[in-house]
Motif scaffolding. Structure first.
Motif, short mmCIF file in Angstrom:
data_model
loop_
_atom_site.label_atom_id
_atom_site.label_comp_id
_atom_site.label_asym_id
_atom_site.label_seq_id
_atom_site.Cartn_x
_atom_site.Cartn_y
_atom_site.Cartn_z
N MET A 1 36.33 20.98 11.91
CA MET A 1 35.80 22.24 12.36
C MET A 1 35.51 23.12 11.15
N ALA A 2 34.37 23.74 11.20
CA ALA A 2 33.93 24.54 10.07
C ALA A 2 34.23 26.02 10.32
N LYS A 3 34.56 26.71 9.25
CA LYS A 3 34.77 28.16 9.33
C LYS A 3 33.42 28.83 9.11
N ILE A 4 33.12 29.81 9.94
CA ILE A 4 31.89 30.57 9.76
C ILE A 4 32.22 32.05 9.80
N SER A 5 31.34 32.84 9.22
CA SER A 5 31.51 34.29 9.18
C SER A 5 30.82 34.91 10.39
N THR A 6 31.21 36.12 10.73
CA THR A 6 30.57 36.81 11.85
C THR A 6 29.08 37.06 11.57
N SER A 7 28.68 37.03 10.32
CA SER A 7 27.26 37.21 10.00
C SER A 7 26.43 35.99 10.42
N ASP A 8 27.11 34.86 10.71
CA ASP A 8 26.42 33.65 11.15
C ASP A 8 26.34 33.54 12.67
N PHE A 9 26.87 34.52 13.40
CA PHE A 9 26.85 34.46 14.86
C PHE A 9 25.43 34.40 15.39
N ARG A 10 25.25 33.63 16.45
CA ARG A 10 23.97 33.58 17.16
C ARG A 10 24.28 33.18 18.60
N ASN A 11 23.41 33.52 19.51
CA ASN A 11 23.62 33.19 20.92
C ASN A 11 23.66 31.67 21.09
N GLY A 12 24.61 31.19 21.90
CA GLY A 12 24.74 29.77 22.15
C GLY A 12 25.69 29.05 21.21
N LEU A 13 26.18 29.74 20.18
CA LEU A 13 27.11 29.14 19.23
C LEU A 13 28.48 28.99 19.91
N ASN A 14 29.15 27.87 19.68
CA ASN A 14 30.48 27.62 20.24
C ASN A 14 31.53 27.88 19.17
N ILE A 15 32.53 28.71 19.53
CA ILE A 15 33.59 29.05 18.59
C ILE A 15 34.96 28.87 19.26
N LEU A 16 35.99 28.77 18.42
CA LEU A 16 37.36 28.62 18.91
C LEU A 16 38.03 29.99 18.85
N VAL A 17 38.51 30.47 20.01
CA VAL A 17 39.20 31.75 20.10
C VAL A 17 40.51 31.52 20.84
N ASP A 18 41.62 31.80 20.20
CA ASP A 18 42.95 31.62 20.80
C ASP A 18 43.14 30.21 21.37
N GLY A 19 42.64 29.20 20.66
CA GLY A 19 42.82 27.81 21.07
C GLY A 19 41.88 27.34 22.16
N GLU A 20 40.97 28.18 22.60
CA GLU A 20 40.00 27.83 23.66
C GLU A 20 38.59 27.87 23.08
N ILE A 21 37.69 27.03 23.63
CA ILE A 21 36.30 27.00 23.18
C ILE A 21 35.49 27.98 24.02
N TYR A 22 34.76 28.87 23.33
CA TYR A 22 33.89 29.85 23.98
C TYR A 22 32.49 29.75 23.40
N THR A 23 31.50 30.07 24.24
CA THR A 23 30.11 30.14 23.81
C THR A 23 29.73 31.60 23.69
N ILE A 24 29.05 31.96 22.60
CA ILE A 24 28.60 33.34 22.42
C ILE A 24 27.39 33.56 23.31
N VAL A 25 27.55 34.47 24.27
CA VAL A 25 26.46 34.79 25.20
C VAL A 25 25.63 35.93 24.62
N GLU A 26 26.33 36.88 24.00
CA GLU A 26 25.65 38.05 23.46
C GLU A 26 26.50 38.60 22.32
N PHE A 27 25.87 39.14 21.29
CA PHE A 27 26.64 39.76 20.21
C PHE A 27 25.84 40.92 19.64
N GLN A 28 26.59 41.86 19.04
CA GLN A 28 25.94 43.03 18.47
C GLN A 28 26.72 43.48 17.24
N HIS A 29 26.02 43.61 16.13
CA HIS A 29 26.65 44.14 14.91
C HIS A 29 26.66 45.67 15.04
#
Length: 191
Positions: A1-29
């Motif tokens: 698993m690769a570490k990414i920064s919040t600057s790399d966020f994009r819709n549809g990206l899958n990330i690990l949060v609290d041991g669970e897999i989530y898909t980013i539906v929407e994000f806003q800086h």
């Protein structure tokens, strides 16, 4: 698993949060006038189906989950298990009904997309095509004078899903349906 920064966020990206897999539906800086910048996200749980809002500090690192989208043919359902087959290797994969999105639209022989966690070789979920062609197997008969401008009526299509169709649609006709929303799109073109 690769570490990414919040600057790399994009819709549809899958990330690990609290041991669970989530898909980013929407994000806003967000860069407030006072205090540090942050990223506000809406996340959808891949395995747990939870929708959560989470805020990350700008520049914070999170683990990215690599997923592949593979085409598999739906073979049959047995109780709460759906069976899919890879088109080239003929490998068969059983999947719980709860992990098949919009399962009421899945019919025998349909090519669905299986989302696979590459690092753990684990099937996360299956998705039918965005649009399908299906036969109307039951609906109230159309009446002369029903137009495309009028109301709608329920119709059962192959697979058992019930969709709202215009009054002029009759039993035995083929229609196109959006599986994401369950909406009638149009009559299917004759082949």
């Amino acid at each position: 698993m690769a570490k990414i920064s919040t600057s790399d966020f994009r819709n549809g990206l899958n990330i690990l949060v609290d041991g669970e897999i989530y898909t980013i539906v929407e994000f806003q800086h967000v860069k407030p006038g006072k205090g540090p910048a942050f990223v506000r996200t809406k996340l959808k749980g891949v395995e747990n189906e939870k929708n959560i809002d989470k805020t990350f500090r700008s520049g914070e690192n999170v683990e990215s989950i690599r997923v592949e989208h593979q085409p598999y043919q739906f073979l049959y359902a047995d109780g709460d298990m759906f069976f899919f087959m890879h088109q080239e290797t003929y490998e068969q994969i059983p999947l719980e009904r709860s992990r098949v999105e919009n399962e009421k639209f899945v019919t025998d022989g349909m090519i669905c997309t299986l989302v696979i966690d590459v690092d753990n070789d684990n099937v996360l979920y299956a998705v039918p095509p965005d649009q399908i062609e299906a036969e109307v197997i039951d609906t109230d008969p159309g009446v002369k004078g029903d137009t495309a401008q009028g109301g709608s009526k329920p119709a059962t299509i192959t697979g058992g899903a019930v969709v709202q169709v215009p009054l002029f649609i009759s039993k035995g006709e083929n229609i196109r349906v959006d599986t994401r929303t369950g909406d009638y799109l149009e009559r299917a073109k004759s082949k």
